[in-house]
Write a protein that holds these residues in place. Structure first.
Motif, PDB file in Angstrom:
ATOM      1  N   GLY A 173       1.062  -3.210 -20.362  1.00 54.95           N
ATOM      2  CA  GLY A 173      -0.301  -2.863 -19.963  1.00 54.95           C
ATOM      3  C   GLY A 173      -0.310  -1.881 -18.807  1.00 54.95           C
ATOM      4  O   GLY A 173      -1.084  -0.923 -18.797  1.00 54.95           O
ATOM      5  N   LEU A 174       0.554  -2.128 -17.838  1.00 54.36           N
ATOM      6  CA  LEU A 174       0.660  -1.220 -16.695  1.00 54.36           C
ATOM      7  C   LEU A 174       1.058   0.178 -17.158  1.00 54.36           C
ATOM      8  O   LEU A 174       0.457   1.173 -16.755  1.00 54.36           O
ATOM      9  CB  LEU A 174       1.697  -1.775 -15.714  1.00 54.36           C
ATOM     10  N   SER A 177      -1.713   1.925 -19.237  1.00 52.17           N
ATOM     11  CA  SER A 177      -2.974   2.146 -18.520  1.00 52.17           C
ATOM     12  C   SER A 177      -3.062   3.579 -18.010  1.00 52.17           C
ATOM     13  O   SER A 177      -4.151   4.092 -17.771  1.00 52.17           O
ATOM     14  CB  SER A 177      -3.115   1.158 -17.371  1.00 52.17           C
ATOM     15  N   LEU A 196       6.928   6.367 -10.082  1.00 48.14           N
ATOM     16  CA  LEU A 196       6.245   5.265  -9.418  1.00 48.14           C
ATOM     17  C   LEU A 196       6.161   4.042 -10.319  1.00 48.14           C
ATOM     18  O   LEU A 196       6.422   2.910  -9.902  1.00 48.14           O
ATOM     19  CB  LEU A 196       4.845   5.676  -8.967  1.00 48.14           C
ATOM     20  N   ILE A 197       5.795   4.263 -11.565  1.00 49.94           N
ATOM     21  CA  ILE A 197       5.654   3.131 -12.490  1.00 49.94           C
ATOM     22  C   ILE A 197       7.003   2.491 -12.766  1.00 49.94           C
ATOM     23  O   ILE A 197       7.109   1.265 -12.868  1.00 49.94           O
ATOM     24  CB  ILE A 197       5.002   3.578 -13.813  1.00 49.94           C
ATOM     25  N   ALA A 200       7.646   0.276  -9.950  1.00 53.69           N
ATOM     26  CA  ALA A 200       6.711  -0.854  -9.979  1.00 53.69           C
ATOM     27  C   ALA A 200       7.135  -1.885 -11.020  1.00 53.69           C
ATOM     28  O   ALA A 200       7.096  -3.094 -10.770  1.00 53.69           O
ATOM     29  CB  ALA A 200       5.300  -0.356 -10.271  1.00 53.69           C
ATOM     30  N   ARG A 203      10.178  -3.840  -9.809  1.00 52.70           N
ATOM     31  CA  ARG A 203       9.793  -4.829  -8.806  1.00 52.70           C
ATOM     32  C   ARG A 203       9.020  -5.992  -9.438  1.00 52.70           C
ATOM     33  O   ARG A 203       9.161  -7.144  -9.035  1.00 52.70           O
ATOM     34  CB  ARG A 203       8.944  -4.173  -7.710  1.00 52.70           C
ATOM     35  N   MET A 204       8.214  -5.651 -10.428  1.00 51.32           N
ATOM     36  CA  MET A 204       7.408  -6.680 -11.088  1.00 51.32           C
ATOM     37  C   MET A 204       8.261  -7.782 -11.698  1.00 51.32           C
ATOM     38  O   MET A 204       7.948  -8.963 -11.597  1.00 51.32           O
ATOM     39  CB  MET A 204       6.601  -6.027 -12.209  1.00 51.32           C
TER      40      MET A 204
ATOM     41  N   ARG B 162       3.939   4.030   0.018  1.00 50.60           N
ATOM     42  CA  ARG B 162       4.002   4.661  -1.306  1.00 50.60           C
ATOM     43  C   ARG B 162       2.695   5.396  -1.542  1.00 50.60           C
ATOM     44  O   ARG B 162       1.743   5.257  -0.776  1.00 50.60           O
ATOM     45  CB  ARG B 162       4.192   3.596  -2.388  1.00 50.60           C
ATOM     46  N   LEU B 166      -2.013   6.256  -6.522  1.00 47.88           N
ATOM     47  CA  LEU B 166      -1.308   6.036  -7.785  1.00 47.88           C
ATOM     48  C   LEU B 166      -0.998   4.555  -7.964  1.00 47.88           C
ATOM     49  O   LEU B 166      -1.245   3.975  -9.028  1.00 47.88           O
ATOM     50  CB  LEU B 166      -0.009   6.854  -7.763  1.00 47.88           C
ATOM     51  N   LEU B 167      -0.490   3.940  -6.903  1.00 49.97           N
ATOM     52  CA  LEU B 167      -0.151   2.526  -6.982  1.00 49.97           C
ATOM     53  C   LEU B 167      -1.405   1.687  -7.200  1.00 49.97           C
ATOM     54  O   LEU B 167      -1.391   0.706  -7.962  1.00 49.97           O
ATOM     55  CB  LEU B 167       0.552   2.086  -5.695  1.00 49.97           C
ATOM     56  N   SER B 169      -4.167   2.576  -8.807  1.00 49.28           N
ATOM     57  CA  SER B 169      -4.621   2.603 -10.199  1.00 49.28           C
ATOM     58  C   SER B 169      -3.648   1.853 -11.093  1.00 49.28           C
ATOM     59  O   SER B 169      -4.042   1.329 -12.137  1.00 49.28           O
ATOM     60  CB  SER B 169      -4.827   4.031 -10.686  1.00 49.28           C
ATOM     61  N   GLY B 170      -2.397   1.757 -10.667  1.00 50.70           N
ATOM     62  CA  GLY B 170      -1.448   0.928 -11.388  1.00 50.70           C
ATOM     63  C   GLY B 170      -1.830  -0.543 -11.335  1.00 50.70           C
ATOM     64  O   GLY B 170      -1.910  -1.213 -12.362  1.00 50.70           O
ATOM     65  N   GLY B 173      -4.896  -1.029 -13.282  1.00 52.25           N
ATOM     66  CA  GLY B 173      -4.581  -0.922 -14.707  1.00 52.25           C
ATOM     67  C   GLY B 173      -3.930  -2.182 -15.234  1.00 52.25           C
ATOM     68  O   GLY B 173      -4.272  -2.668 -16.319  1.00 52.25           O
ATOM     69  N   LEU B 174      -3.008  -2.714 -14.456  1.00 53.28           N
ATOM     70  CA  LEU B 174      -2.344  -3.962 -14.846  1.00 53.28           C
ATOM     71  C   LEU B 174      -3.361  -5.089 -14.988  1.00 53.28           C
ATOM     72  O   LEU B 174      -3.361  -5.828 -15.971  1.00 53.28           O
ATOM     73  CB  LEU B 174      -1.291  -4.324 -13.794  1.00 53.28           C
ATOM     74  N   ILE B 197      -0.229 -12.592 -12.892  1.00 56.00           N
ATOM     75  CA  ILE B 197      -0.604 -11.235 -12.476  1.00 56.00           C
ATOM     76  C   ILE B 197      -0.677 -11.159 -10.957  1.00 56.00           C
ATOM     77  O   ILE B 197      -0.277 -10.150 -10.359  1.00 56.00           O
ATOM     78  CB  ILE B 197      -1.944 -10.815 -13.098  1.00 56.00           C
ATOM     79  N   ALA B 200       2.740 -10.704  -9.824  1.00 55.67           N
ATOM     80  CA  ALA B 200       3.227  -9.385 -10.215  1.00 55.67           C
ATOM     81  C   ALA B 200       2.667  -8.297  -9.306  1.00 55.67           C
ATOM     82  O   ALA B 200       3.396  -7.375  -8.891  1.00 55.67           O
ATOM     83  CB  ALA B 200       2.847  -9.101 -11.672  1.00 55.67           C
ATOM     84  N   ARG B 203       4.376  -8.397  -5.890  1.00 54.48           N
ATOM     85  CA  ARG B 203       5.725  -7.819  -5.952  1.00 54.48           C
ATOM     86  C   ARG B 203       5.678  -6.304  -6.126  1.00 54.48           C
ATOM     87  O   ARG B 203       6.502  -5.565  -5.581  1.00 54.48           O
ATOM     88  CB  ARG B 203       6.514  -8.447  -7.105  1.00 54.48           C
ATOM     89  N   MET B 204       4.672  -5.846  -6.891  1.00 54.41           N
ATOM     90  CA  MET B 204       4.548  -4.410  -7.149  1.00 54.41           C
ATOM     91  C   MET B 204       4.363  -3.607  -5.869  1.00 54.41           C
ATOM     92  O   MET B 204       4.964  -2.544  -5.704  1.00 54.41           O
ATOM     93  CB  MET B 204       3.315  -4.173  -8.025  1.00 54.41           C
ATOM     94  N   VAL B 205       3.533  -4.120  -4.967  1.00 58.51           N
ATOM     95  CA  VAL B 205       3.212  -3.361  -3.761  1.00 58.51           C
ATOM     96  C   VAL B 205       4.170  -3.688  -2.619  1.00 58.51           C
ATOM     97  O   VAL B 205       4.295  -2.908  -1.686  1.00 58.51           O
ATOM     98  CB  VAL B 205       1.770  -3.626  -3.290  1.00 58.51           C
TER      99      VAL B 205
END
Lengths: 207, 207
Positions: A173-174, A177, A196-197, A200, A203-204, B162, B166-167, B169-170, B173-174, B197, B200, B203-205
DNA sequence: AACCTGAATTGAACTGAACTCAGGTTGATC
DNA sequence: GATCAACCTGAGTTCAGTTCAATTCAGGTT
């Protein structure tokens, strides 16, 4: 088991490919609903009714585009990850592969993900339904690809144990998106998005 | 500055709310294109043409639903995060708030994200365009909400630096990707989705 | 009670884009 | 150069969304 639809072999003067290309442009730029089926015909240089020689309906054409894109995505994933034994590296490779696309393919991705809901309900006409079923199968295949990647990483101890299915659809999904907003003409290059993704995603799933 | 559209004050026998509710059900279950405008009228118990007393078009109704849902999302985010000074906790609260929704709101989310592309191009009729512009503004507001949350966390040292936009919207989006597949009747409870989620996103950020 | 106003509703007609049909054209192959 | 399937077309059909002129209804005014 993966019954790939037999592409109608192109007669020498078939305009099928040209129609698909024109439709991708129109549907991608203007949107499926907003583009008149006759406009696609014009762009190809044939009368509107000639379209029905190749596609049963406007929707049948859309579903075909979606299936083709799904097939491409699946093939690309397989190609990028096969032989990569380290799970994290495989994940990185898969993400990079997902963003290694041409401008045309960006449009196809946009079309695909803007009309995913079409794949839920059954269609009335034969060929539409065939494409829909095949597309759904491919969606599940792609989802399984990602889930399996995570399962493998978890069982190898590279990723901590979590609901792999749920996390997989999160990762997917990420990734997809991005096609909602990304434009090749926009300010952010796809390479930057990809990096970047990629981070991400890692890390996810990691600690 | 945030020029909230004035809701037409409901006359005592106005069916506007009933139409919106019926439309959410139909559009959410059957899909916008697939549901006949007249079916919505039937469900409310009025003739099809009566709909035009309340909405300029089927699309105008859709855009209204989308705007209302965006307004709700924005309000919920604000309510959930205001006063939470720890960035990670604020992020967690925001994610939990995003999934703290009724079944009706799940449908509205599905409708909203299945038709985001409508917000790109301008509309011909006045009231449709007004709703579209307002909805777009709200989308940007919501995006800024998330970006600001990340920026704050980065500047406070809670998150590594970061590209926050962009992060952001990630992350967004997730979170919204869930509405593509989630069904209240499905096997996975929303609480489980929310927890996974939430983790997730953190962890992403984070590092 | 008679009257007025504006919101709410309707049936009949209109529109336009997707689609059907009954044939006509083209060109590869024998 | 006859054949036959692939390919194409103009004219007409359908159907959901929409418009419109006319009507009902409820609440307030005189």
């Amino acid at each position: 088991m993966a019954t790939r639809i037999v592409e109608p072999e192109a007669g020498p003067r078939s305009k099928r490919a040209a129609i698909l290309a024109a439709a991708v442009d129109c549907f991608g730029e203007t949107g499926f609903e907003a583009t008149k089926w006759s406009t696609v015909a014009e762009r190809v240089g044939i009368g509107q009714t000639a379209l029905y020689h190749y596609f049963e309906s406007k929707t049948h054409c859309l579903l075909t585009i979606m299936r083709l894109e799904l097939q491409r995505s699946h093939d690309k994933f397989t190609e990028a990850t096969e032989g990569v034994e380290d799970p994290t590296e495989a994940l990185r490779a898969a993400v990079r592969a997902a963003y290694d696309v041409s401008d045309q393919e960006v449009l196809q991705m946009r079309i695909l993900h803007n009309h995913m809901d079409l794949l839920s309900g059954t269609r009335k006409s034969k060929r539409e339904e065939a494409e829909r079923v095949e597309a759904r199968k491919l969606v599940q295949l792609v989802e399984r690809n990602w889930t399996n990647l995570l399962v493998r990483g978890m069982s190898m101890g590279a990723f901590p144990l979590r609901d792999a299915q749920l996390l997989g659809s999160g990762v997917l999904g990420l990734i997809v998106s991005v096609w909602r907003w990304y434009r090749p003409s926009g300010p952010t290059p796809l390479s930057e998005v990809s990096e970047l993704i990629e981070g991400a995603c890692v890390r996810m799933v990691a600690t």
